[in-house]
Scaffold this active site. Structure first.
Site, PDB file in Angstrom:
ATOM      1  N   TYR A  67       1.857   5.518  -2.386  1.00  0.00           N
ATOM      2  CA  TYR A  67       2.189   6.914  -2.036  1.00  0.00           C
ATOM      3  C   TYR A  67       3.623   7.236  -2.428  1.00  0.00           C
ATOM      4  CZ  TYR A  67      -2.212   6.260   0.201  1.00  0.00           C
ATOM      5  OH  TYR A  67      -3.528   5.945   0.407  1.00  0.00           O
ATOM      6  N   ARG A  79      -7.656  -9.668 -13.712  1.00  0.00           N
ATOM      7  CA  ARG A  79      -6.606 -10.614 -14.056  1.00  0.00           C
ATOM      8  C   ARG A  79      -7.182 -11.900 -14.644  1.00  0.00           C
ATOM      9  NH1 ARG A  79      -2.728  -9.925  -8.687  1.00  0.00           N
ATOM     10  NH2 ARG A  79      -1.511  -8.239  -9.557  1.00  0.00           N
ATOM     11  N   HIS A 125       0.816  -1.207   0.000  1.00  0.00           N
ATOM     12  CA  HIS A 125       0.000   0.000   0.000  1.00  0.00           C
ATOM     13  C   HIS A 125       0.853   1.261   0.000  1.00  0.00           C
ATOM     14  CE1 HIS A 125      -3.481   2.335  -0.450  1.00  0.00           C
ATOM     15  NE2 HIS A 125      -2.965   3.149   0.415  1.00  0.00           N
TER      16      HIS A 125
HETATM   17 FE1  HAS Z   1      -5.659   2.416  -3.921  1.00  0.00          FE
HETATM   18  C1  HAS Z   1      -6.040  -0.993  -4.377  1.00  0.00           C
HETATM   19  C2  HAS Z   1      -7.637   2.274  -1.143  1.00  0.00           C
HETATM   20  C3  HAS Z   1      -5.088   5.777  -3.308  1.00  0.00           C
HETATM   21  C4  HAS Z   1      -3.136   2.411  -6.234  1.00  0.00           C
HETATM   22  N1  HAS Z   1      -4.777   1.001  -5.091  1.00  0.00           N
HETATM   23  C5  HAS Z   1      -5.083  -0.343  -5.146  1.00  0.00           C
HETATM   24  C6  HAS Z   1      -4.238  -0.995  -6.105  1.00  0.00           C
HETATM   25  C7  HAS Z   1      -3.387  -0.035  -6.592  1.00  0.00           C
HETATM   26  C8  HAS Z   1      -3.738   1.207  -5.949  1.00  0.00           C
HETATM   27  C9  HAS Z   1      -2.269  -0.257  -7.590  1.00  0.00           C
HETATM   28  O1  HAS Z   1      -8.682   0.111   0.760  1.00  0.00           O
HETATM   29  C10 HAS Z   1      -4.330  -2.471  -6.513  1.00  0.00           C
HETATM   30  C11 HAS Z   1      -3.357  -3.354  -5.863  1.00  0.00           C
HETATM   31  C12 HAS Z   1      -3.522  -4.771  -6.372  1.00  0.00           C
HETATM   32  O2  HAS Z   1      -2.951  -5.068  -7.441  1.00  0.00           O
HETATM   33  O3  HAS Z   1      -4.257  -5.551  -5.755  1.00  0.00           O
HETATM   34  N2  HAS Z   1      -6.287   3.774  -2.514  1.00  0.00           N
HETATM   35  C13 HAS Z   1      -7.127   3.518  -1.493  1.00  0.00           C
HETATM   36  C14 HAS Z   1      -7.403   4.752  -0.766  1.00  0.00           C
HETATM   37  C15 HAS Z   1      -6.675   5.738  -1.394  1.00  0.00           C
HETATM   38  C16 HAS Z   1      -5.976   5.120  -2.470  1.00  0.00           C
HETATM   39  C17 HAS Z   1      -8.293   4.920   0.408  1.00  0.00           C
HETATM   40  N3  HAS Z   1      -4.373   3.833  -4.633  1.00  0.00           N
HETATM   41  C18 HAS Z   1      -4.296   5.141  -4.249  1.00  0.00           C
HETATM   42  C19 HAS Z   1      -3.257   5.813  -4.991  1.00  0.00           C
HETATM   43  C20 HAS Z   1      -2.718   4.860  -5.828  1.00  0.00           C
HETATM   44  C21 HAS Z   1      -3.424   3.624  -5.588  1.00  0.00           C
HETATM   45  C22 HAS Z   1      -2.880   7.256  -4.806  1.00  0.00           C
HETATM   46  C23 HAS Z   1      -1.609   4.968  -6.801  1.00  0.00           C
HETATM   47  C24 HAS Z   1      -0.878   6.013  -7.036  1.00  0.00           C
HETATM   48  N4  HAS Z   1      -6.664   0.943  -2.969  1.00  0.00           N
HETATM   49  C25 HAS Z   1      -7.379   1.081  -1.820  1.00  0.00           C
HETATM   50  C26 HAS Z   1      -7.844  -0.245  -1.364  1.00  0.00           C
HETATM   51  C27 HAS Z   1      -7.377  -1.181  -2.284  1.00  0.00           C
HETATM   52  C28 HAS Z   1      -6.649  -0.404  -3.281  1.00  0.00           C
HETATM   53  C29 HAS Z   1      -8.625  -0.558  -0.179  1.00  0.00           C
HETATM   54  C30 HAS Z   1      -7.579  -2.703  -2.247  1.00  0.00           C
HETATM   55  C31 HAS Z   1      -8.782  -3.100  -2.926  1.00  0.00           C
HETATM   56  C32 HAS Z   1      -8.930  -4.587  -3.077  1.00  0.00           C
HETATM   57  O4  HAS Z   1      -9.968  -5.109  -2.653  1.00  0.00           O
HETATM   58  O5  HAS Z   1      -8.025  -5.266  -3.615  1.00  0.00           O
HETATM   59  C33 HAS Z   1      -6.607   7.191  -0.943  1.00  0.00           C
HETATM   60  O6  HAS Z   1      -5.269   7.547  -0.736  1.00  0.00           O
HETATM   61  C34 HAS Z   1      -7.248   8.120  -1.936  1.00  0.00           C
HETATM   62  C35 HAS Z   1      -7.309   9.533  -1.425  1.00  0.00           C
HETATM   63  C36 HAS Z   1      -7.593  10.504  -2.546  1.00  0.00           C
HETATM   64  C37 HAS Z   1      -8.507  11.458  -2.528  1.00  0.00           C
HETATM   65  C38 HAS Z   1      -8.693  12.349  -3.743  1.00  0.00           C
HETATM   66  C39 HAS Z   1      -8.253  13.795  -3.507  1.00  0.00           C
HETATM   67  C40 HAS Z   1      -8.330  14.575  -4.772  1.00  0.00           C
HETATM   68  C41 HAS Z   1      -7.341  15.379  -5.269  1.00  0.00           C
HETATM   69  C42 HAS Z   1      -7.539  16.045  -6.603  1.00  0.00           C
HETATM   70  C43 HAS Z   1      -8.055  17.467  -6.465  1.00  0.00           C
HETATM   71  C44 HAS Z   1      -8.267  18.048  -7.801  1.00  0.00           C
HETATM   72  C45 HAS Z   1      -7.964  19.310  -8.146  1.00  0.00           C
HETATM   73  C46 HAS Z   1      -8.153  19.679  -9.572  1.00  0.00           C
HETATM   74  C47 HAS Z   1      -7.404  20.316  -7.237  1.00  0.00           C
HETATM   75  C48 HAS Z   1      -9.366  11.691  -1.351  1.00  0.00           C
HETATM   76  C49 HAS Z   1      -6.071  15.647  -4.558  1.00  0.00           C
HETATM   77  C50 HAS Z   1      -8.930  20.911  -9.789  1.00  0.00           C
HETATM   78  C51 HAS Z   1      -9.044  21.062 -11.253  1.00  0.00           C
HETATM   79  C52 HAS Z   1      -9.367  22.204 -11.867  1.00  0.00           C
HETATM   80  C53 HAS Z   1      -9.464  22.195 -13.339  1.00  0.00           C
HETATM   81  C54 HAS Z   1      -9.623  23.432 -11.151  1.00  0.00           C
END
Ligand code: HAS
Length: 548
Positions: A222, A434, A218
């Site tokens: 990050y 997969r 996990h």
């Molecule tokens: Fe995830 C599975 C939970 C973030 C990558 N994740 C994966 C896998 C990968 C991955 C590769 O709890 C699969 C692994 C495998 O092969 O089995 N993930 C989370 C949670 C977050 C999260 C809670 N993951 C990521 C990030 C990744 C990533 C970052 C890669 C870089 N993930 C899971 C869970 C699994 C999981 C379970 C397992 C599931 C299962 O059953 O197998 C959090 O960190 C996410 C927080 C993000 C936010 C979004 C904030 C938004 C932002 C954008 C703002 C936009 C702006 C644009 C400012 C709350 C910062 C404005 C635009 C204008 C034009 C004005």
């Protein structure tokens, strides 16, 4: 000759893009697979199976490319911010380790002797060269971590009482987090998988292997994400024509990643037997904590972009969005990546919700989630950075900026269609991830009713293929041309902050890096200690098996 670190950075970057080039071209093959179009038989004898292709795709893109980008950007940026030169001998050691490790691991991968997917799931067993190569490759990141630690310690020595500049602080936290996070993988590979693959031990315990893997697996996300966040916080506001709203808030977000990135790995193991539900629940709660710094990031970045849009004359509630420089491919890449990160993050919170996870685990929803995160935001942040960084490092101007711009739109559109499709296929139809569809009649049966999704998979694969060709053309044509023009991109466009860290009590608190590192260790011990102790003392080793 004035900047030997520029050459090193360019080498890291180009090695990473070479890995991405090869890894990416397997992507459309996966999309076509889910469209019911199986091209793998035509690739024989070069590529033997779907799982070999999927292993190459995952290892090269998710492990190799991402790490090399961190090694390129988060050593060079702090060095330039501080005006220091990293220890160049060691820096080259890190590059050579990465190259040699990569080559050693590539041989079994290309020979179909390491088709164990990027998660290394035992009892699937690879050739020893894969594990040895991977170990050398990963350990090269520790050298990069050490380089940044060295520069930071020198800064502290020479500037007693001063607050660490922001980019250096972020890079340091990123590397410290990664050092702690990578220990799981290092123990798994060095003490179990390598001895097992050499035949020195009979078997390994799959549950322990999975637990050690996800201990790293996990936080590794990050490790991929934070370089993109560094660019988004410290460079995007300037490229967009404005300032970073708050430097102390940015530091706090990074500090929270040091604390909460690691003690969350059981959220990948909700479906695993042998871990008591109470522990899984603790990891659910801690996972919600690690979403907080991303929510803070959403606030700070949106406010900084608003600052930029208004500085450029944007008016009204949303007029500032239109006023942003969407025509600059580097800005465009990040804006689109960040937009994709919103549904990606929301999906992550669904995944992390203990019970909801049952509905999506091991379905195509999961690759849908992580392609928004790592294949869209992280990859696009690096792509957008390359558009000005390669000219900065080489003095060679960007070739065909219009094509660069179009490639970012296509990448975003392709990823959006693909991830939307994967999410709903997984959630509505329970299509397994997969899965080699051509060879799994059950999946095919469930799938027949959703022909529209199949078509969308194929369409997204084609769009992404075109986007990739355009992007790599721009990158390699830029780096390989003879033309030079040193007038542009001489400096790294670091943004100024409106709220500064000097005299700010929050910033002062985050500066106690050693103390916070200790707190992170304690949190890990609490969240993992008892379970790991139990697993190490009750191992049930099983012999290996092969997928090919
Ligand atoms: Fe995830 C599975 C939970 C973030 C990558 N994740 C994966 C896998 C990968 C991955 C590769 O709890 C699969 C692994 C495998 O092969 O089995 N993930 C989370 C949670 C977050 C999260 C809670 N993951 C990521 C990030 C990744 C990533 C970052 C890669 C870089 N993930 C899971 C869970 C699994 C999981 C379970 C397992 C599931 C299962 O059953 O197998 C959090 O960190 C996410 C927080 C993000 C936010 C979004 C904030 C938004 C932002 C954008 C703002 C936009 C702006 C644009 C400012 C709350 C910062 C404005 C635009 C204008 C034009 C004005």
């Amino acid at each position: 000759a004035g900047h030997p670190e520029k050459k090193l950075t360019l080498y890291m970057l180009m090695l990473g893009f070479a890995a991405l080039l090869l890894g990416t071209f397997f992507g459309p093959l996966q999309s076509f697979n889910y469209g019911g179009l199986d091209l793998y038989p035509y690739l024989k004898p070069l590529i033997q199976s779907y799982y070999q292709g999927l292993s190459l795709h995952g290892v090269l893109n998710a492990i190799v490319f991402t790490q090399l980008m961190a090694q390129a950007l988060l050593v060079y940026f702090p060095a330039r911010e501080l005006g220091y030169r990293p220890n160049m001998a060691l820096a080259w050691v890190s590059w050579w380790m990465a190259l040699v490790g990569l080559l050693i691991a590539a041989i079994p991968l290309l020979l179909n002797a390491a088709s164990v997917l990027y998660t290394f799931y035992a009892p699937l067993k690879a050739h020893w060269a894969f594990y040895v190569g991977a170990a050398i490759f990963v350990l090269s990141s520790w050298v990069s971590a050490y380089l940044v630690l060295q520069m930071w310690l020198r800064f502290k020595r020479e500037n007693p009482g001063k607050i660490t500049p922001l980019v250096t602080y972020m890079s340091l936290i990123h590397w410290l987090m990664w050092f702690l996070a990578s220990l799981g993988l290092v123990v798994e590979v060095a003490f179990f998988l390598i001895p097992w693959s050499f035949g020195w031990i009979e078997g390994v315990d799959p549950l322990l292997m999975r637990t050690l893997f996800w201990y790293t697996g996990h936080p590794i996300v990050y490790f991929w994400l934070l370089p993109a966040y560094v660019v988004a916080y410290t460079i995007l506001p300037k490229l967009a024509g404005g300032k970073l709203i708050s430097d102390p808030l940015a530091r706090l977000a990074f500090l929270l990643f040091l604390l909460f990135s690691i003690p969350v790995g059981f959220h990948h193991q909700f479906a695993d037997p042998g871990i008591a539900p109470g522990w899984k629940f603790i990891h659910t709660v801690l996972t919600m904590m690690v979403a907080v710094p991303s929510l803070m990031t959403a606030f700070t970045l949106a406010a900084s972009l608003e600052n930029a849009g208004r500085a450029r004359g944007g008016k009204g509630l949303l007029g500032w969005i239109r006023a942003l420089p969407w025509n600059n491919p580097s800005v465009l890449a990040l804006l689109l990546g960040l937009i994709a990160f919103i549904p990606g993050g929301a999906g992550g919170i669904v995944n992390a919700s203990f019970t909801l996870n049952q509905a999506v685990h091991n379905t195509t929803w999961i690759p849908g989630h992580f392609h928004l995160q790592v294949a869209t935001l992280v990859t696009m942040a690096v792509m957008g950075t390359a558009f000005w960084l390669i000219p900065h490092l080489t003095g060679k101007p960007l070739v065909r900026p219009g094509l660069a711009w179009a490639s970012m739109w296509l990448w975003f559109i392709g990823m959006f269609i693909m991830t939307f499709t994967l999410h709903w296929m997984g959630f509505l139809w329970g299509i397994p991830r997969r899965a080699h569809i051509a060879e799994s009649p059950a999946a095919m049966e469930a799938y027949r009713e959703s022909a529209a999704w199949m078509v969308m998979n194929i369409v997204s694969g084609i769009i992404l293929l075109v986007a990739a060709v355009m992007f790599f053309y721009v990158i390699f044509a830029t780096a390989l041309q003879a033309r030079r023009d040193f007038s542009e991109h001489q400096e790294i466009p670091f943004a100024e902050a409106i709220s500064k860290p000097e005299g700010n009590s929050l910033a002062l608190m985050t500066e106690r890096v050693g103390f916070w590192f200790g707190v992170a260790v304690v949190l890990i011990l609490v969240a993992y200690g008892p379970v790991l102790f139990q697993m190490f003392t009750n191992m049930n080793p099983v012999p290996g098996m092969r997928l090919w």
